[in-house]
Design an enzyme around this catalytic site. Sequence first.
Site, short mmCIF file in Angstrom:
data_model
loop_
_atom_site.label_atom_id
_atom_site.label_comp_id
_atom_site.label_asym_id
_atom_site.label_seq_id
_atom_site.Cartn_x
_atom_site.Cartn_y
_atom_site.Cartn_z
N LYS A 22 1.05 -1.24 0.11
CA LYS A 22 -0.11 -0.20 -0.11
C LYS A 22 0.79 0.83 0.16
O LYS A 22 1.77 1.10 0.76
CB LYS A 22 -0.98 -0.44 1.27
N SER A 80 -10.15 -0.53 7.73
CA SER A 80 -9.68 -0.09 5.49
C SER A 80 -8.74 -1.10 4.55
O SER A 80 -8.75 -1.29 3.54
CB SER A 80 -8.10 1.23 5.03
N SER A 106 -9.20 2.33 2.93
CA SER A 106 -8.97 2.43 1.65
C SER A 106 -7.40 1.94 1.05
O SER A 106 -6.90 2.32 0.41
CB SER A 106 -7.73 3.83 2.86
#
Length: 455
Positions: free
Chosen positions: A77, A176, A152
Amino acid sequence: MTKGRSSACEIAADVSAGRASAVETAKAALARIEAAKALNAVVTTAPARTLADAAAVDDRLRAGETMPLAGVPVVVKDNIWVRDWRVTQGSRLFAEFVAPQDAIAIEQLRKAGAVVVGIGATSEFACKGVTTSPLYGPTRHPLDPTLTPGGSSGGPATAVAAGLVPLAIGTDAGGSSRRPPAHVGVAGFKPSYGAIPYGPGFAEPFFGLSVIAPIATDVADIALAFEAMAGVDPRDPDSAGIAQEAKNIAGLRIAFSPRLGLDVAVDDVVAEGLAFAIARLSAAGLSIAQRDPVWPAGATEEAIMPLQQAGLAALYRDAFREDPTVFDPDIARQIERGLSWSGADVAGALLASAAIANAFAAFFTEVDLLLAPTVPCVAWPFTQLGPDMIGGRAASPRAHAALTPFVNHARLPAISLPCGTDRCELPFGLQVIAARGQDRTLLEAAQEIAAMLRI
């Protein structure tokens, strides 16, 4: 994962045995990422660096080294430091930032033989439930490009669901790395706070909530990655030991809560799908009692949201005051709101967080596993912060996220497993939660539950 693609466990076994090479495995992953650019799941690649790292893994194997993740391609990420890679948090403020070192978790993955093949998209500062950012735009759902995978960690989850890689690493401060996996049909694991060392990296707005979170199709792959990354490290003062032995699922006290004991809306298709999954687990031999956690008065996500907003304001107020248009408009609104909170407001949110943690701790003195929905709805258009309606009610922009944040505030481990789809084949997830420190028990139980559901 796309049918026919190998799991992380299978890749590591093949590369370790010489049936495949880390270099060829990395080349194949890079080709898949290039072919899937329209998804906008992987926002940065560095093929020369990736292939050099893969060649080093092959050299280590020839030298006799044993690596549990040998040659496994991984997407990380865009808010986790990966040495010498551009890592931006999806923000114009960090558009040219190059990480000076690996986060401890990434360092451990590399030691275990994993090869970073790309950086996965995130919403700006990982503070939004839709994966879109000022730098890179929206990430598309792998089953329908008009929809969002959520946020996210939408980039890492989509990369796994689309078969680009077998394993991705996200972060989870409020769900997330559980909600996006639920929306795209893969598994996402939030460890106990401190089980995987965090940082070095960007300053966090979340006040001791965020964790490193592996995402994969197979729970066995998540367990393999977790064992590579977990453990106390003196560089992270919050890193903490966890129970070494996993308890057998046959002896666990298991509860099911259809709405996690909260006054939140859940779509009928999700509620019915979860009920069907619980029935299947019961038929497979698990003893499951319906039971809700008991929350303190006023326990809502709104009560704890000032922590995120004030954290963003503390970190980025100067840049916001200089030019608010540099931020995603939704993040700018959060910063503006954060600037308005008083010290007493923030202290009140901290007290609410502590009360939620205490309530969950009391619940887990009488229960070993809690089953609940991960998300109350399926994916929605990527142009919206959330669906317009959930469960027949008008939905606020955060209503889709209501079932995950309390787990973070209690520092508990939780995993989302795919457990059904709606009529359009859009997935939703079953969330399995355990007491803090019982990560290995949770992962072993999740593998059993996944097998029972034939996932």
